[in-house]
Design an enzyme around this catalytic site. Structure first.
Site, short mmCIF file in Angstrom:
data_model
loop_
_atom_site.label_atom_id
_atom_site.label_comp_id
_atom_site.label_asym_id
_atom_site.label_seq_id
_atom_site.Cartn_x
_atom_site.Cartn_y
_atom_site.Cartn_z
CB SER A 55 -0.95 -0.07 1.20
OG SER A 55 -2.08 0.69 0.91
CG HIS A 82 -5.75 -2.46 0.81
ND1 HIS A 82 -5.04 -2.13 -0.32
CD2 HIS A 82 -5.21 -1.72 1.82
CE1 HIS A 82 -4.12 -1.23 -0.01
NE2 HIS A 82 -4.20 -0.97 1.28
C1 GCU Z 1 -5.29 4.76 2.12
C2 GCU Z 1 -4.74 5.56 0.96
C3 GCU Z 1 -3.97 4.69 -0.02
C4 GCU Z 1 -2.94 3.87 0.72
C5 GCU Z 1 -3.60 3.11 1.85
C6 GCU Z 1 -2.64 2.32 2.73
O1 GCU Z 1 -6.30 3.92 1.68
O2 GCU Z 1 -5.81 6.20 0.34
O3 GCU Z 1 -3.33 5.47 -1.00
O4 GCU Z 1 -2.27 3.02 -0.17
O5 GCU Z 1 -4.26 4.01 2.70
O6 GCU Z 1 -1.47 2.66 2.85
O7 GCU Z 1 -3.11 1.35 3.34
#
Ligand code: GCU
Length: 416
Positions: free
Chosen positions: A249, A390
């Site tokens: 992420s 995710h």
């Molecule tokens: C949020 C953000 C993302 C990121 C994520 C994370 O959702 O919007 O861009 O990748 O956090 O780091 O879990």
């Protein structure tokens, strides 16, 4: 140099509109990774390395992640703890404190290291930040709180509960496959909030003159990974030609940026990195430049804000960041339920980087069709999409190590 555009204010409502409908993806033209700013087209490795690659790298410094200032930070490493019988005797565990000093200040960060005890010669090493502190990875009391968490006054705070991220770090499995792992909490390098700068390593370096292209958290996190690598390459157990950087992420974004700048990372892995990472910005699917720069004003350099709601005006896109990893190994992974990160945009980006691999006679992603769930592509560029949310799962790790096994097998002669 690119022409500067005025910073446009985006209405808050527009920033929050999220498109999850493929039919509403705007028509866009991806900038050709091999066409230089002067219009000339790269046809050889040499032209790529001498001209186009530096030009693109400079674009990412100036327009998205900010420049790393020139200046000296003193870095020292101190072994605080070692257990040669960790993880049921399969690994040696170390806790190593890094002290960064500069500009009359210092910042501390704590590495947690696992090295397989059963090894013939030097081993490949995964480097990757954890989100919730070293204590979140396993239950053991001897794991010290990462400095960011040590600063918390309330010892009952739920974030101090141990082992709460263990599922993302299948330590015994990683060790059983012969890989070492070096991790650290990303917040130690740059606390992840809009006021984090003064407490971060960026405060140890002079500020660059141009405030618009000044680095912030993503630049700092990438820089921090390289300081971990500086230590790793000196360890007697580490194969310095087999360094892997893996990030999830926001740390997937940082891993890609670290890999673009530091060629010691032989394999670069992005797990669900999404917007500002592997995903193409111009698709405006899921998280957009407007949303990310609004929610996380401390991640990118200020110049990136000018593309909020104006992705069509971007003179580059994220496939060109991925291309900067070439000819090293690159792996992009998505999750089926992670529309926010735009799985298709991540896939098309890996595909879009592939012409550069072709210059080297290497096979990147050659199909336009996204693979089905759990059907990894493992060419010189890898890609998979797995079922679920995710996250980082054991399946992801399995694919990453399969990919690395393949990558390092072909290099085993030069590896020791
Ligand atoms: C949020 C953000 C993302 C990121 C994520 C994370 O959702 O919007 O861009 O990748 O956090 O780091 O879990």
């Amino acid at each position: 140099m690119l022409a500067w555009m005025a910073i446009v204010a985006i209405p808050v409502a527009a920033q929050r509109e999220v498109n999850y409908d493929e039919s509403k993806v705007p028509q866009y033209v991806l900038p050709d990774v091999l066409t230089c700013q002067d219009g000339s087209v790269v046809t050889t490795k040499k032209q790529w390395e001498k001209k186009r690659r530096p030009e693109l790298l400079n674009t990412f410094y100036s327009q998205e992640y900010g420049f790393t200032p020139k200046g000296k930070v003193d870095v020292s490493y101190e072994l605080l703890q070692e257990d040669r019988q960790a993880l049921d005797g399969t690994a040696t565990q170390q806790q190593v404190m890094i002290t960064f000093s500069g500009n009359g200040k210092s910042v501390k960060a704590l590495m947690l290291v696992f090295v397989p005890n059963q090894r013939k010669g030097r081993v490949p090493v995964f480097i990757g930040y954890n989100f919730r502190g070293n204590h979140s990875m396993l239950p053991n009391e001897e794991i010290l709180y990462s400095p960011y968490f040590q600063r918390m006054k309330n010892r009952e705070d739920p974030v101090l509960v141990r082992n709460n991220q263990a599922s993302r770090w299948p330590l015994k499995y990683i060790i059983s496959r012969g890989y070492a792992l070096v991790t650290m909490c990303y917040q130690d390098i740059f606390p992840d909030n809009k006021d984090g700068g003064p407490e971060s390593i960026t405060a140890l370096l002079p500020e660059t003159e141009d405030a618009q292209s000044r680095w912030q958290a993503l630049g700092a996190w990438a820089w921090g990974s390289s300081r971990i690598a500086d230590w790793v390459v000196k360890q007697p157990w580490a194969n310095k030609k087999q360094l892997v950087i893996m990030g999830h992420s926001r740390q997937g974004k940082a891993a890609l940026w670290a890999g673009a700048q530091d060629k010691r990372f032989r394999v670069v892995i992005s797990n669900d990195s999404g917007c500002g990472g592997a995903a193409l910005s111009k698709r405006c699917f899921g998280e957009t430049v407007a949303i990310i720069t609004n929610s996380f004003p401390h991640w990118f350099c200020k110049n990136f804000n000018q593309y909020a709601g104006r992705e069509d005006a971007l003179p580059f896109d994220q496939h060109e960041l991925l291309a900067l990893e070439a000819p090293r190994y690159l792996y992009v992974a998505s999750a089926g339920e992670d529309d926010w990160a735009d799985q298709k945009g991540e896939f098309l980006s890996a595909r879009g980087a592939s012409p550069v691999y072709r210059l080297y006679g290497l096979e990147g992603i050659t199909t336009d069709q996204m693979p089905d769930l759990h059907q990894p592509i493992m060419n010189h560029v890898g890609y998979h999409i797995r079922a679920g949310k995710h996250d980082v799962t054991q399946y992801d790790w399995q694919c990453y190590m399969d990919f690395c096994d393949k990558a390092f097998k072909s290099r085993s002669r030069e590896s020791h």
